[in-house]
Design a protein around this motif. Structure first.
Motif, short mmCIF file in Angstrom:
data_model
loop_
_atom_site.label_atom_id
_atom_site.label_comp_id
_atom_site.label_asym_id
_atom_site.label_seq_id
_atom_site.Cartn_x
_atom_site.Cartn_y
_atom_site.Cartn_z
N GLY A 13 0.90 -1.31 -0.08
CA GLY A 13 -0.14 0.04 -0.07
C GLY A 13 0.95 1.23 0.06
N TYR A 14 0.14 2.46 -0.13
CA TYR A 14 1.22 3.51 0.11
C TYR A 14 1.33 4.10 1.56
CZ TYR A 14 -0.03 4.44 -4.74
OH TYR A 14 -0.21 4.35 -6.23
N ARG A 48 0.48 -9.84 -2.32
CA ARG A 48 -0.02 -8.60 -1.90
C ARG A 48 1.00 -7.27 -2.43
NH1 ARG A 48 -0.05 -8.61 4.04
NH2 ARG A 48 -1.54 -6.66 3.83
N CYS A 49 2.04 -7.64 -2.67
CA CYS A 49 3.14 -6.42 -3.19
C CYS A 49 2.64 -6.11 -4.49
CB CYS A 49 4.34 -7.21 -2.90
SG CYS A 49 5.00 -7.59 -0.98
N ARG A 50 2.70 -4.85 -4.77
CA ARG A 50 2.64 -4.36 -5.92
C ARG A 50 3.83 -3.36 -6.44
NH1 ARG A 50 -0.72 -7.10 -6.00
NH2 ARG A 50 -3.17 -7.06 -5.90
N PRO A 51 4.47 -3.51 -7.74
CA PRO A 51 5.45 -2.66 -7.99
C PRO A 51 4.95 -1.16 -7.82
CG PRO A 51 4.53 -4.11 -9.92
CD PRO A 51 3.68 -4.35 -8.58
N ALA A 252 -4.24 2.92 8.73
CA ALA A 252 -3.81 1.61 7.99
C ALA A 252 -3.54 2.06 6.60
CB ALA A 252 -5.13 0.70 8.21
N LYS A 253 -3.17 1.16 5.78
CA LYS A 253 -2.86 1.58 4.42
C LYS A 253 -4.03 1.91 3.56
CE LYS A 253 1.69 -0.62 4.06
NZ LYS A 253 2.38 -1.65 4.14
N ARG A 254 -5.25 1.54 4.26
CA ARG A 254 -6.55 1.76 3.23
C ARG A 254 -6.79 3.37 3.61
NH1 ARG A 254 -7.39 -1.66 7.24
NH2 ARG A 254 -8.71 -0.80 9.30
N ASP A 255 -6.50 4.04 4.47
CA ASP A 255 -6.82 5.38 4.83
C ASP A 255 -5.94 6.19 3.77
OD1 ASP A 255 -8.10 5.04 7.06
OD2 ASP A 255 -6.34 4.69 8.24
N GLN A 256 -6.75 6.07 2.67
CA GLN A 256 -6.03 7.04 1.45
C GLN A 256 -5.74 8.48 2.10
OE1 GLN A 256 -4.87 5.57 -1.17
NE2 GLN A 256 -5.44 3.71 -0.22
N ALA A 257 -6.43 9.32 2.62
CA ALA A 257 -6.30 10.59 2.83
C ALA A 257 -4.92 10.78 3.48
CB ALA A 257 -7.35 11.15 3.61
N ALA A 258 -4.67 9.88 4.46
CA ALA A 258 -3.28 10.24 5.20
C ALA A 258 -2.11 9.45 4.38
CB ALA A 258 -3.34 9.41 6.46
#
Ligand code: GLU
Length: 278
Positions: A13-14, A48-51, A252-258
């Motif tokens: 995730g980011y 689960r990993c992404r380039p 968490a990684k799903r919290d895009q705004a952060a």
């Protein structure tokens, strides 16, 4: 001894504010001691990993102003080493093949006589049964046998502690390893696990201070057991507070705004981001 710290993200995730906090604490700590700061990519879980997340780790940390040593260690390139160390544990009788499914384990744990909730303990199958399972191609994980670990370490097993830096001093925290049960060290899918890979890499890279979120305090107990079983010198630990979102829950990684990415795209500067940290 030279201080070596590390930041070890997984490209699943980011990176968000919490990661920035952890990475900066580690970098500051190394710089304050004139030591070294390492970046390690923990990419053992290829499903689960992404380039794009992988590339973003480098971009986002550089944008924040971090620098790290090259070459960067990547766990996906070290699978053979983890395998060798698992084989070493196997030859010492410290791990066993577990063919149980998630459901089997849930059932075993909900049995009325199971005393330590969540702590699954088992033993190797009888040789014939194991042979049949292998012949049938049944998938299995490698689990650490706490019974054998206790046997190997003798008295040291129940008195294991890890050293934590806390409030400017040092405290010895009981490792309390029984609570983990027979953890999986080699997963069915990847052949290794976070616990095994992370301990072996930290030891091999000479990491002296492991600084990470307090959600991993308990894991330090298990890692201490692994250091002892591999006869490796354990590091010092420090656990920092977790950054929470507006809802009070940890990010968490799903919290895009952060995510650092969203903040940058929203026009924030690295200093604005740092200003949001405790
Ligand atoms: N890859 C792990 C994570 O991102 C690292 C944890 C650690 O610092 O040991 O949570």
């Amino acid at each position: 001894m030279e201080t070596i710290t590390r930041f070890a993200p997984s490209p699943t995730g980011y990176l968000h504010l919490g990661h920035a906090y952890s990475a900066l604490i580690n970098l500051d700590r190394a710089q304050a001691a004139n030591g070294r700061f390492l970046l390690r990519i923990e990419d053992i879980d290829q499903t689960r990993c992404r380039p794009e997340y992988d590339a973003a780790i480098f971009e986002d940390l550089a944008w924040l102003g971090l620098t790290w040593e090259e070459p960067v260690v990547r766990q996906s390139e070290r699978m053979a080493m983890y395998e060798t160390r698992l084989a070493d544990l196997q030859s010492r009788g410290l791990i066993y093949r577990c063919f149980k499914t998630r459901k089997d384990i849930e059932n075993a744990l909900s049995a009325p006589h199971n005393s330590l909730a969540g702590a699954f303990r088992s033993a190797p199958l009888a040789a014939l049964e194991e042979r049949d399972n292998l012949a049938d191609g049944k998938p299995y994980a490698w689990r650490l046998s706490l019974t054998e670990a206790a046997q190997t370490l003798g008295n040291a097993y129940s008195t294991l502690t890890f050293t934590e830096e806390k409030d400017g001093g040092r405290v010895e925290t009981p490792a309390d390893v029984d609570r983990f049960g027979d953890v999986v060290l080699g997963r069915k899918d990847s052949g290794t696990s976070y616990h095994l890979s992370s301990v072996l890499d930290d030891a091999e890279q000479g990491v002296t201070h492991i600084i990470r979120g307090e959600d991993l305090r308990e894991a330090a107990g298990l890692h201490t057991l692994l250091y002892a079983l591999f006869d490796l010198a354990p590091p010092l630990y420090r656990h920092h507070a977790l950054i929470t979102g507006e809802d009070g829950k940890r990010l968490a990684k799903r919290d895009q705004a952060a995510t650092l990415r969203a903040m940058r795209e929203g026009g924030l500067t690295p200093d604005d981001v740092k200003g949001q940290l405790p």
